[in-house]
Design a protein around this motif. Structure first.
Motif, PDB file in Angstrom:
ATOM      1  N   GLU A 131       0.740  -1.454  -0.049  1.00 40.92           N
ATOM      2  CA  GLU A 131       0.073  -0.038   0.233  1.00 40.92           C
ATOM      3  C   GLU A 131       0.851   1.266  -0.182  1.00 40.92           C
ATOM      4  O   GLU A 131       0.645   2.074  -0.813  1.00 40.92           O
ATOM      5  N   ALA A 132       1.997   1.332   0.905  1.00 35.79           N
ATOM      6  CA  ALA A 132       2.852   2.468   0.898  1.00 35.79           C
ATOM      7  C   ALA A 132       3.527   2.480  -0.534  1.00 35.79           C
ATOM      8  O   ALA A 132       3.636   3.784  -0.795  1.00 35.79           O
ATOM      9  N   LEU A 133       4.093   1.590  -1.201  1.00 33.66           N
ATOM     10  CA  LEU A 133       4.775   1.837  -2.277  1.00 33.66           C
ATOM     11  C   LEU A 133       3.668   1.964  -3.733  1.00 33.66           C
ATOM     12  O   LEU A 133       4.018   3.086  -4.459  1.00 33.66           O
ATOM     13  N   ALA A 134       2.787   1.301  -3.782  1.00 33.29           N
ATOM     14  CA  ALA A 134       2.040   1.441  -4.878  1.00 33.29           C
ATOM     15  C   ALA A 134       0.640   2.025  -4.664  1.00 33.29           C
ATOM     16  O   ALA A 134      -0.337   2.130  -5.781  1.00 33.29           O
ATOM     17  N   GLY A 135       0.045   2.433  -3.343  1.00 31.62           N
ATOM     18  CA  GLY A 135      -1.030   2.725  -3.172  1.00 31.62           C
ATOM     19  C   GLY A 135      -2.072   1.781  -3.400  1.00 31.62           C
ATOM     20  O   GLY A 135      -1.938   0.727  -3.472  1.00 31.62           O
ATOM     21  N   HIS A 136      -3.368   2.346  -3.947  1.00 31.65           N
ATOM     22  CA  HIS A 136      -4.677   1.507  -3.922  1.00 31.65           C
ATOM     23  C   HIS A 136      -4.805   1.148  -5.204  1.00 31.65           C
ATOM     24  O   HIS A 136      -5.855   1.241  -6.036  1.00 31.65           O
ATOM     25  N   ALA A 137      -3.788   0.867  -6.177  1.00 33.62           N
ATOM     26  CA  ALA A 137      -3.591   0.395  -7.516  1.00 33.62           C
ATOM     27  C   ALA A 137      -4.378  -0.929  -7.867  1.00 33.62           C
ATOM     28  O   ALA A 137      -4.174  -1.943  -6.960  1.00 33.62           O
ATOM     29  N   ASP A 138      -4.789  -1.072  -8.992  1.00 29.37           N
ATOM     30  CA  ASP A 138      -5.077  -2.385  -9.368  1.00 29.37           C
ATOM     31  C   ASP A 138      -4.093  -3.208  -9.494  1.00 29.37           C
ATOM     32  O   ASP A 138      -2.918  -2.901  -9.880  1.00 29.37           O
ATOM     33  N   GLY A 139      -4.164  -4.684  -8.872  1.00 30.64           N
ATOM     34  CA  GLY A 139      -3.182  -5.484  -8.746  1.00 30.64           C
ATOM     35  C   GLY A 139      -2.481  -5.496  -7.227  1.00 30.64           C
ATOM     36  O   GLY A 139      -1.563  -6.332  -7.160  1.00 30.64           O
ATOM     37  N   MET A 140      -2.745  -4.514  -6.603  1.00 34.33           N
ATOM     38  CA  MET A 140      -2.018  -4.612  -5.267  1.00 34.33           C
ATOM     39  C   MET A 140      -2.655  -5.817  -4.517  1.00 34.33           C
ATOM     40  O   MET A 140      -1.620  -6.286  -3.746  1.00 34.33           O
ATOM     41  N   TYR A 141      -3.561  -6.009  -4.533  1.00 37.93           N
ATOM     42  CA  TYR A 141      -4.104  -7.541  -3.598  1.00 37.93           C
ATOM     43  C   TYR A 141      -3.634  -8.708  -4.084  1.00 37.93           C
ATOM     44  O   TYR A 141      -3.416  -9.389  -3.037  1.00 37.93           O
ATOM     45  N   ALA A 142      -3.246  -8.810  -5.268  1.00 39.86           N
ATOM     46  CA  ALA A 142      -2.502 -10.025  -5.699  1.00 39.86           C
ATOM     47  C   ALA A 142      -0.929 -10.155  -5.139  1.00 39.86           C
ATOM     48  O   ALA A 142      -0.515 -11.240  -4.706  1.00 39.86           O
ATOM     49  N   LEU A 143      -0.203  -8.720  -5.080  1.00 40.91           N
ATOM     50  CA  LEU A 143       0.860  -9.016  -4.618  1.00 40.91           C
ATOM     51  C   LEU A 143       0.787  -9.056  -2.839  1.00 40.91           C
ATOM     52  O   LEU A 143       1.568  -9.970  -2.496  1.00 40.91           O
ATOM     53  N   ILE A 144      -0.294  -8.472  -2.317  1.00 41.16           N
ATOM     54  CA  ILE A 144      -0.386  -8.667  -0.890  1.00 41.16           C
ATOM     55  C   ILE A 144      -0.491 -10.229  -0.507  1.00 41.16           C
ATOM     56  O   ILE A 144      -0.209 -10.864   0.222  1.00 41.16           O
ATOM     57  N   GLU A 145      -1.479 -10.785  -1.319  1.00 35.71           N
ATOM     58  CA  GLU A 145      -1.720 -12.454  -1.417  1.00 35.71           C
ATOM     59  C   GLU A 145      -0.518 -13.190  -1.423  1.00 35.71           C
ATOM     60  O   GLU A 145      -0.152 -14.067  -0.603  1.00 35.71           O
ATOM     61  N   ARG A 146       0.456 -12.734  -2.408  1.00 35.51           N
ATOM     62  CA  ARG A 146       1.608 -13.494  -2.513  1.00 35.51           C
ATOM     63  C   ARG A 146       2.444 -13.361  -1.347  1.00 35.51           C
ATOM     64  O   ARG A 146       3.185 -14.292  -0.795  1.00 35.51           O
ATOM     65  N   ALA A 147       2.482 -12.097  -0.612  1.00 36.92           N
ATOM     66  CA  ALA A 147       3.360 -12.100   0.367  1.00 36.92           C
ATOM     67  C   ALA A 147       2.871 -12.795   1.586  1.00 36.92           C
ATOM     68  O   ALA A 147       3.596 -13.359   2.490  1.00 36.92           O
TER      69      ALA A 147
END
Length: 323
Positions: free
Chosen positions: A191-207
């Motif tokens: 969230e800090a790096l990319a904001g609420h952009a499309d695709g952020m949740y996929a990265l969060i789930e990977r983490a």
């Protein structure tokens, strides 16, 4: 009992305000412009239901302690040692912080240490002002003795916290809850790096998936989303606050304030550390930790990295580690 809240920002300010509203003796410890605003004007606490200014005793640093004092440490994890250095070691400390490293760090010096798992969506960007976004309660707090168990003081702290505006539970397995909360906090860097952009949740789930693999490999217990929902229900629901545009979580706020540091070493970095200790690759969390640190160090604004670039960096690191 008197509560000394060290770090009266979003979380600490809300906890201190609610304790004060519940009739408890509270001192807020803050620095710089925030301290000056609190001392001069009081703490402005904005919630979905109200906008109040509370005049709570405030100090810029250590004060003489009493036998009935409890320190509530609500600083970022990277500031833990410096924040506690001036305080006497016979005072009990409650770590109201993200991550799972603070309690063990504090226990090296302080004998009585308590963990607090904090679910409290709040924001502090302006000196003297804290916005708490949840209702009907501002937050849900699990409190327990570290490394485990519940004693009389943990029970009293939970009772006091629950008297006004907060839900609190004395919890013997508080670190299990804090490890579960850590899984949620891994997305702070995204969230800090990319904001609420499309695709952020996929990265969060990977983490998160990467962290779960590490926890399961090491045998670390953690609370689940189902556990959280069962306890929390709809008692701490995030809602809009009239006249206030919500920014982001704690790491987003660190970049927005240009503080020069960020908590990623103790969130994503905790997963990286465990992975290195136990031979489990953690490329997703390593990239998030590294890039969040860089953005904080260079004082870049939140949301300044395209999510596609962040995903590409993660993919490249993952490919390199799989060779």
């Amino acid at each position: 009992m008197r509560y000394i809240v060290i770090g009266a920002g979003a979380v600490g300010g809300t906890i201190g305000a609610r304790l004060h509203q519940g009739g408890h003796d509270v001192v807020l410890v803050a620095r710089g412009a925030h301290y000056e605003a609190l001392k001069r004007d009081g703490l402005r606490l904005i919630t979905p239901e109200s906008d109040e200014t509370l005049h709570i005793p405030t100090a810029p640093g250590p004060i003489p302690t009493r036998d009935d004092d409890v320190l509530i440490l609500a600083t970022k994890s990277q500031d833990t040692l410096a924040a506690l250095a001036p305080w006497p070691v016979d005072v009990p400390v409650v770590c109201a912080q993200n991550g799972v490293a603070n309690e063990r760090t504090v226990l090296r010096k302080f004998e009585r240490v308590y963990g607090m798992c904090v679910w409290l969506p709040a924001e502090h960007l302006e000196p003297g002002v804290v916005v708490a976004y949840a209702r009907p309660y501002s937050g849900l707090l699990h409190v327990g003795r570290y490394p485990q168990g519940v004693d009389d003081l943990a029970g009293q702290i939970a009772d006091d916290l629950g008297k006004y505006g907060l839900l609190a539970r004395a919890t013997p397995d508080v670190m299990r809850w804090k490890h579960g909360k850590l899984l949620n906090n891994l997305g702070n860097a995204v969230e800090a790096l990319a904001g609420h952009a499309d695709g952020m949740y996929a990265l969060i789930e990977r983490a998160r998936a990467e962290a779960v693999r590490v926890f399961d490999h090491v045998g670390i217990p953690y609370s689940t989303a189902e556990d959280e929902q069962r306890v929390r229900g709809h008692q701490v629901d995030v809602v809009p606050v009239e006249g206030v545009e919500r920014g982001g979580g704690s790491s987003w706020q660190s970049l927005a304030r240009g503080s020069g540091s960020i908590e990623a070493d103790y969130l994503n970095g905790e997963i990286v550390l465990l992975g290195r200790e136990h031979g489990v690759p953690t490329p997703v969390n390593e990239v998030l930790r590294r890039e969040a640190d860089r953005h904080a160090r260079e004082k870049l604004p939140p949301g300044s990295m395209p999510v596609e670039k962040l995903a590409a960096l993660i993919d490249a690191r993952s490919a390199a580690e799989s060779r």
